[in-house]
Design a protein around this motif. Sequence first.
Motif, PDB file in Angstrom:
ATOM      1  N   TRP A  45      -2.781   4.168  12.791  1.00 29.59           N
ATOM      2  CA  TRP A  45      -2.696   6.045  12.203  1.00 29.59           C
ATOM      3  C   TRP A  45      -2.503   7.093  12.723  1.00 29.59           C
ATOM      4  CZ3 TRP A  45       1.998   5.868   9.231  1.00 29.59           C
ATOM      5  CH2 TRP A  45       2.225   6.995   8.193  1.00 29.59           C
ATOM      6  N   GLU A  74      10.199   3.662  -2.396  1.00 29.71           N
ATOM      7  CA  GLU A  74      10.149   4.303  -1.932  1.00 29.71           C
ATOM      8  C   GLU A  74       9.778   6.025  -2.436  1.00 29.71           C
ATOM      9  OE1 GLU A  74      12.896   4.856   1.337  1.00 29.71           O
ATOM     10  OE2 GLU A  74      12.855   3.626   2.603  1.00 29.71           O
ATOM     11  N   TYR A  79       2.454   5.974  -0.142  1.00 32.73           N
ATOM     12  CA  TYR A  79       1.754   5.485   1.037  1.00 32.73           C
ATOM     13  C   TYR A  79       3.494   6.550   1.190  1.00 32.73           C
ATOM     14  CZ  TYR A  79      -1.070   1.577   0.899  1.00 32.73           C
ATOM     15  OH  TYR A  79      -1.971   1.223   0.755  1.00 32.73           O
ATOM     16  N   ASP A  80       3.068   7.308   2.915  1.00 30.26           N
ATOM     17  CA  ASP A  80       4.064   8.295   3.133  1.00 30.26           C
ATOM     18  C   ASP A  80       4.947   7.499   3.914  1.00 30.26           C
ATOM     19  OD1 ASP A  80       3.262  10.557   2.842  1.00 30.26           O
ATOM     20  OD2 ASP A  80       1.488  10.723   4.821  1.00 30.26           O
ATOM     21  N   CYS A  81       4.577   5.677   4.633  1.00 25.82           N
ATOM     22  CA  CYS A  81       5.610   5.224   5.474  1.00 25.82           C
ATOM     23  C   CYS A  81       4.845   3.769   4.851  1.00 25.82           C
ATOM     24  CB  CYS A  81       4.813   5.185   7.259  1.00 25.82           C
ATOM     25  SG  CYS A  81       6.336   3.958   8.065  1.00 25.82           S
TER      26      CYS A  81
END
Length: 104
Positions: A45, A74, A79-81
Motif C-alpha cells: 500500500w 463503498e 478503507y480508502d480502497c
Amino acid sequence: MPTIARLLTYLPTTDAAHSLATALIDARLIACANIGAQLTSLYSWQGTREETPEVQLWLKTRSDLAPDVMAKIEQLHPYDCPLIALDEITVNQAYADWVNAQTR
C-alpha cells in the motif's frame, strides 16, 4: 434453480464488520451476513509492504440489489480502497424466498 448475489469484503475488526452488516440489514439491502474469523492480509500500500489483521464479511442479497449494496459498502467502508467482490450463487428455493422476503 434460483440464484442470489453474494458479496465479499474485508474489514479491520469484528466490530467494523458487525457495524457494516447491521447497517445493510437495517436498510433491507441484504438478508444476512457472515462475519468470519480474523485472518492476516499481506499487501503493498503506497509503496510499503503491509501485514494487517482483517475480518472477512460475506453478504447475501437479491441479484438486483447488488449494485445498491456495493454502493453502500463503498460509502460506509473504513478503507480508502476496499475489496468488494460479487458473484452469483445457486441456492435452494426456500433460501431464495427468504432472501427475497428480507430485502426491499
